[in-house]
Design an enzyme around this catalytic site. Sequence first.
Site, short mmCIF file in Angstrom:
data_model
loop_
_atom_site.label_atom_id
_atom_site.label_comp_id
_atom_site.label_asym_id
_atom_site.label_seq_id
_atom_site.Cartn_x
_atom_site.Cartn_y
_atom_site.Cartn_z
N LYS A 54 0.85 -1.20 0.00
CA LYS A 54 0.00 0.00 0.00
C LYS A 54 0.88 1.25 0.00
O LYS A 54 0.64 2.19 -0.77
CB LYS A 54 -0.91 0.02 1.24
CG LYS A 54 -2.08 -0.94 1.14
CD LYS A 54 -2.84 -1.05 2.46
CE LYS A 54 -3.85 -2.18 2.41
NZ LYS A 54 -4.49 -2.47 3.68
N GLN A 98 -4.59 -1.17 9.71
CA GLN A 98 -4.53 -2.52 9.16
C GLN A 98 -5.09 -3.53 10.16
O GLN A 98 -4.73 -3.52 11.34
CB GLN A 98 -3.07 -2.85 8.79
CG GLN A 98 -2.89 -4.18 8.08
CD GLN A 98 -3.52 -4.22 6.69
OE1 GLN A 98 -3.68 -3.20 6.03
NE2 GLN A 98 -3.90 -5.41 6.25
N ASP A 121 -11.15 3.08 4.28
CA ASP A 121 -11.53 1.67 4.24
C ASP A 121 -13.04 1.50 4.12
O ASP A 121 -13.53 0.42 3.81
CB ASP A 121 -11.08 0.97 5.54
CG ASP A 121 -9.82 0.14 5.37
OD1 ASP A 121 -9.58 -0.35 4.26
OD2 ASP A 121 -9.10 -0.01 6.38
N1 GUN Z 1 -6.92 -6.55 6.46
C1 GUN Z 1 -7.27 -7.32 5.41
N2 GUN Z 1 -7.91 -6.58 4.47
C2 GUN Z 1 -7.96 -5.32 4.95
C3 GUN Z 1 -8.47 -4.11 4.43
O1 GUN Z 1 -9.03 -4.03 3.34
N3 GUN Z 1 -8.32 -3.02 5.23
C4 GUN Z 1 -7.72 -3.08 6.45
N4 GUN Z 1 -7.65 -1.96 7.15
N5 GUN Z 1 -7.23 -4.19 6.95
C5 GUN Z 1 -7.34 -5.30 6.20
#
Ligand code: GUN
Length: 294
Positions: A54, A98, A121
């Site tokens: 990311k 995350q 998100d």
């Molecule tokens: N963990 C697995 N997928 C995601 C996601 O799309 N966003 C976040 N914040 N954590 C994750």
Amino acid sequence: MSARIIDGKTISADLRGKVTDAVHRLRRDRGIVPGLAVVLVGHNPASKVYVRNKTKAVAEAGLSAFDQDLPEDVSEVELLDLIARLNGDPQVNGILVQLPLPPQINPDKVIAEIDPDKDVDGFHPLNAGRLASGLPGLVPCTPLGCVRLAKTVHHSLAGLEAVVIGRSNIVGKPLAQLLLAENATVTIAHSKTADLPAVCARADLLIAAMGRPEMVRGQWIKPGATVIDVGVNRVVGEHGKAHIVGDVAYAEAKTIAGAITPVPGGVGPMTIACLLLNTLAAACIQNGLPAPKI
Ligand code: GUN
């Protein structure tokens, strides 16, 4: 017949290119540089890989990255304090924490603390409610990516029988809402669904997001259907070597489906591209500008 492969790498590269151009114009014309804060707690290896990918994509698109690495034993209060600071920082337009979080931290409390306008998100209950009510708001990235991939195959999703397997707040539920907004006829199936193969066989658009390696078999799929595989499962093969498979038995499915996403290289890259898009949209809205139509 072999299915058309829905190439998430190429489709996401196209979207990232468009976001990059829009970010460049925003900086040139308005002096605004969208900023994303990615919060990583602890050292979950999968989370570290996701966060690294990311952060790299954020920099490549010309956004500012404000990465925050916290120790595994950080307290809930400390994390909530950090989020409050990020909420108040005008350079930070998007906040992503995350998941999963260590057991001492309640993820629902953390998500609720994020300013809904910075919730790139789309997990905050206000954004979930907006999506369910058909109101504008930030939408979860993986579901958004799935719909964009489906639309590369189907000009319109209206009237399609869509079956989503999985009912998580992150993928299944918001995806069902997005498909409904596209006028698909939507079924959400899950671990307690009776006769899952028969439910899948109805689907013109089948989206697997239950996190079970290769559970959807080729014979479950309606011939010619579009199959989107959200699964990312690490399995150890006969020779002790680990590899990644989806929730769909790909080799079987691609002889029956009309179009299918590979794993890896399908939904995964789209999630990151949609995160960039959401951060750009959040920055525009926070500066009183309309979100760009990309
Ligand atoms: N963990 C697995 N997928 C995601 C996601 O799309 N966003 C976040 N914040 N954590 C994750």
